[in-house]
Design a protein around this motif. Structure first.
Motif, PDB file in Angstrom:
ATOM      1  N   THR A   9      -2.654  -2.160   0.524  1.00 31.48           N
ATOM      2  CA  THR A   9      -2.810  -1.647  -0.840  1.00 31.48           C
ATOM      3  C   THR A   9      -4.282  -1.581  -1.220  1.00 31.48           C
ATOM      4  O   THR A   9      -4.745  -0.593  -1.800  1.00 31.48           O
ATOM      5  CB  THR A   9      -2.034  -2.534  -1.845  1.00 31.48           C
ATOM      6  OG1 THR A   9      -0.668  -2.619  -1.425  1.00 31.48           O
ATOM      7  CG2 THR A   9      -2.107  -1.962  -3.251  1.00 31.48           C
ATOM      8  N   ARG A  10      -5.042  -2.620  -0.883  1.00 35.96           N
ATOM      9  CA  ARG A  10      -6.482  -2.637  -1.181  1.00 35.96           C
ATOM     10  C   ARG A  10      -7.183  -1.472  -0.491  1.00 35.96           C
ATOM     11  O   ARG A  10      -7.952  -0.737  -1.108  1.00 35.96           O
ATOM     12  CB  ARG A  10      -7.103  -3.969  -0.731  1.00 35.96           C
ATOM     13  CG  ARG A  10      -8.616  -4.024  -0.901  1.00 35.96           C
ATOM     14  CD  ARG A  10      -9.201  -5.348  -0.467  1.00 35.96           C
ATOM     15  NE  ARG A  10      -8.959  -5.719   0.904  1.00 35.96           N
ATOM     16  CZ  ARG A  10      -9.640  -5.241   1.961  1.00 35.96           C
ATOM     17  NH1 ARG A  10     -10.602  -4.338   1.791  1.00 35.96           N
ATOM     18  NH2 ARG A  10      -9.371  -5.663   3.186  1.00 35.96           N
ATOM     19  N   LYS A  11      -6.882  -1.291   0.797  1.00 31.39           N
ATOM     20  CA  LYS A  11      -7.529  -0.215   1.549  1.00 31.39           C
ATOM     21  C   LYS A  11      -7.104   1.165   1.055  1.00 31.39           C
ATOM     22  O   LYS A  11      -7.909   2.088   1.028  1.00 31.39           O
ATOM     23  CB  LYS A  11      -7.255  -0.369   3.039  1.00 31.39           C
ATOM     24  CG  LYS A  11      -8.027  -1.530   3.644  1.00 31.39           C
ATOM     25  CD  LYS A  11      -7.846  -1.614   5.139  1.00 31.39           C
ATOM     26  CE  LYS A  11      -8.758  -2.690   5.697  1.00 31.39           C
ATOM     27  NZ  LYS A  11      -8.748  -2.716   7.155  1.00 31.39           N
ATOM     28  N   SER A  12      -5.833   1.304   0.643  1.00 36.03           N
ATOM     29  CA  SER A  12      -5.370   2.604   0.140  1.00 36.03           C
ATOM     30  C   SER A  12      -6.087   2.976  -1.152  1.00 36.03           C
ATOM     31  O   SER A  12      -6.221   4.153  -1.478  1.00 36.03           O
ATOM     32  CB  SER A  12      -3.859   2.600  -0.078  1.00 36.03           C
ATOM     33  OG  SER A  12      -3.517   1.860  -1.237  1.00 36.03           O
ATOM     34  N   LYS A  13      -6.559   1.970  -1.877  1.00 41.00           N
ATOM     35  CA  LYS A  13      -7.311   2.203  -3.111  1.00 41.00           C
ATOM     36  C   LYS A  13      -8.815   2.242  -2.848  1.00 41.00           C
ATOM     37  O   LYS A  13      -9.617   2.260  -3.777  1.00 41.00           O
ATOM     38  CB  LYS A  13      -6.957   1.140  -4.146  1.00 41.00           C
ATOM     39  CG  LYS A  13      -5.504   1.243  -4.590  1.00 41.00           C
ATOM     40  CD  LYS A  13      -5.182   0.253  -5.670  1.00 41.00           C
ATOM     41  CE  LYS A  13      -3.757   0.403  -6.133  1.00 41.00           C
ATOM     42  NZ  LYS A  13      -3.509   1.599  -6.899  1.00 41.00           N
ATOM     43  N   MET A  57       3.199  -7.517  -9.541  1.00 39.50           N
ATOM     44  CA  MET A  57       3.129  -8.448  -8.428  1.00 39.50           C
ATOM     45  C   MET A  57       4.208  -8.174  -7.387  1.00 39.50           C
ATOM     46  O   MET A  57       3.948  -8.238  -6.189  1.00 39.50           O
ATOM     47  CB  MET A  57       3.265  -9.886  -8.950  1.00 39.50           C
ATOM     48  CG  MET A  57       3.196 -10.939  -7.879  1.00 39.50           C
ATOM     49  SD  MET A  57       3.177 -12.613  -8.513  1.00 39.50           S
ATOM     50  CE  MET A  57       4.767 -12.758  -9.269  1.00 39.50           C
ATOM     51  N   PHE A  58       5.413  -7.841  -7.832  1.00 37.69           N
ATOM     52  CA  PHE A  58       6.495  -7.688  -6.869  1.00 37.69           C
ATOM     53  C   PHE A  58       6.297  -6.507  -5.928  1.00 37.69           C
ATOM     54  O   PHE A  58       6.941  -6.443  -4.898  1.00 37.69           O
ATOM     55  CB  PHE A  58       7.855  -7.604  -7.573  1.00 37.69           C
ATOM     56  CG  PHE A  58       7.974  -6.491  -8.563  1.00 37.69           C
ATOM     57  CD1 PHE A  58       7.841  -6.745  -9.905  1.00 37.69           C
ATOM     58  CD2 PHE A  58       8.207  -5.203  -8.139  1.00 37.69           C
ATOM     59  CE1 PHE A  58       7.941  -5.721 -10.824  1.00 37.69           C
ATOM     60  CE2 PHE A  58       8.314  -4.178  -9.050  1.00 37.69           C
ATOM     61  CZ  PHE A  58       8.179  -4.434 -10.404  1.00 37.69           C
ATOM     62  N   THR A  59       5.409  -5.569  -6.255  1.00 36.52           N
ATOM     63  CA  THR A  59       5.163  -4.453  -5.335  1.00 36.52           C
ATOM     64  C   THR A  59       4.536  -4.945  -4.038  1.00 36.52           C
ATOM     65  O   THR A  59       4.611  -4.262  -3.026  1.00 36.52           O
ATOM     66  CB  THR A  59       4.258  -3.374  -5.956  1.00 36.52           C
ATOM     67  OG1 THR A  59       2.992  -3.938  -6.261  1.00 36.52           O
ATOM     68  CG2 THR A  59       4.884  -2.772  -7.191  1.00 36.52           C
ATOM     69  N   LEU A  60       3.933  -6.117  -4.074  1.00 44.73           N
ATOM     70  CA  LEU A  60       3.310  -6.680  -2.882  1.00 44.73           C
ATOM     71  C   LEU A  60       4.298  -7.484  -2.033  1.00 44.73           C
ATOM     72  O   LEU A  60       4.000  -7.815  -0.899  1.00 44.73           O
ATOM     73  CB  LEU A  60       2.132  -7.574  -3.280  1.00 44.73           C
ATOM     74  CG  LEU A  60       1.043  -6.895  -4.097  1.00 44.73           C
ATOM     75  CD1 LEU A  60       0.011  -7.920  -4.549  1.00 44.73           C
ATOM     76  CD2 LEU A  60       0.388  -5.782  -3.302  1.00 44.73           C
ATOM     77  N   LEU A  61       5.470  -7.777  -2.579  1.00 46.38           N
ATOM     78  CA  LEU A  61       6.402  -8.680  -1.909  1.00 46.38           C
ATOM     79  C   LEU A  61       7.409  -7.992  -0.988  1.00 46.38           C
ATOM     80  O   LEU A  61       7.975  -8.625  -0.122  1.00 46.38           O
ATOM     81  CB  LEU A  61       7.162  -9.510  -2.949  1.00 46.38           C
ATOM     82  CG  LEU A  61       6.281 -10.426  -3.808  1.00 46.38           C
ATOM     83  CD1 LEU A  61       7.111 -11.092  -4.889  1.00 46.38           C
ATOM     84  CD2 LEU A  61       5.573 -11.460  -2.961  1.00 46.38           C
ATOM     85  N   ASP A  62       7.647  -6.704  -1.163  1.00 45.48           N
ATOM     86  CA  ASP A  62       8.654  -6.021  -0.346  1.00 45.48           C
ATOM     87  C   ASP A  62       8.343  -4.533  -0.315  1.00 45.48           C
ATOM     88  O   ASP A  62       7.713  -4.007  -1.211  1.00 45.48           O
ATOM     89  CB  ASP A  62      10.042  -6.257  -0.950  1.00 45.48           C
ATOM     90  CG  ASP A  62      11.166  -5.943   0.023  1.00 45.48           C
ATOM     91  OD1 ASP A  62      10.899  -5.493   1.151  1.00 45.48           O
ATOM     92  OD2 ASP A  62      12.327  -6.160  -0.356  1.00 45.48           O
ATOM     93  N   ASP A  63       8.824  -3.837   0.716  1.00 55.20           N
ATOM     94  CA  ASP A  63       8.531  -2.407   0.809  1.00 55.20           C
ATOM     95  C   ASP A  63       9.733  -1.559   1.210  1.00 55.20           C
ATOM     96  O   ASP A  63       9.586  -0.469   1.735  1.00 55.20           O
ATOM     97  CB  ASP A  63       7.368  -2.157   1.769  1.00 55.20           C
ATOM     98  CG  ASP A  63       7.661  -2.616   3.183  1.00 55.20           C
ATOM     99  OD1 ASP A  63       8.757  -3.153   3.427  1.00 55.20           O
ATOM    100  OD2 ASP A  63       6.784  -2.447   4.034  1.00 55.20           O
TER     101      ASP A  63
END
Length: 184
Positions: A9-13, A57-63
């Protein structure tokens, strides 16, 4: 998986570790350790990271990607930390890709006896919260006012109101928290 999701997510931003460090107040070294899954972030750190990444926060927990999701009682995502007085169980999906847009989060909390839910006050900017007591009782500290809730009672807390909870009893207290929109 959490560290990998944070890094992706960090890299995509197009953010560097330093950018994320500056935005969260956490050190670059700490974020790097989280991304490499050497350390697990606290709820507070995860909230800061998700806010800096501009997502719940939950966007980081599952995909996983689904249009409707059943969260089975034995498959709830649990968040607990060593030396913590509280256990969080997510009753709603823990990924924004499961249902878009995510507008509500429901969490079951269990607070150990004679303990606080957290050391500092929680403040939800642009979000509102409702707490429903399932068992035991909690004293909700609103800074200038304390309100005791018993089984079946609920409290609605408007945005930007600092709050935390204390369990005055020896036995564990259980409550449901609804937050809309999810805010960390």
């Amino acid at each position: 998986m959490l560290g990998k999701k944070i890094r992706e997510t960090r890299k995509s931003k197009k953010l560097t570790l330093k950018d994320l460090s500056d935005a969260t107040g956490l050190t670059s070294s700490y974020i790097s350790q989280v991304e490499r899954e050497i350390v697990d972030p606290s709820i507070s750190s995860l909230r800061k990271i998700s806010a800096a990444l501009q997502g719940p926060m939950f966007t980081l927990l599952d995909d996983t990607e689904k249009h409707a999701v059943v969260v089975r009682v034995d498959q709830r995502r649990k968040v607990l930390f060593p030396k913590s007085n509280i256990v969080y169980e997510f009753l709603t999906p823990t990924s924004s890709s499961e249902i878009e847009p995510v507008a509500l989060e429901i969490i079951e909390i269990k607070v150990k006896g004679k303990s606080w839910s957290r050391d500092d006050y929680s403040v939800h900017t642009n979000a509102e919260k409702c707490i429903l007591m399932l068992s035991g009782s909690l004293i909700i500290d609103l800074g200038d006012e304390n309100i005791e809730l018993y089984k079946g009672d609920s409290i609605y807390i408007r945005q930007n109101i600092p709050h935390k909870a204390f369990n005055p009893n020896d036995e564990e207290a259980t409550a449901l928290i609804c937050i809309t929109p999810p805010s960390y």
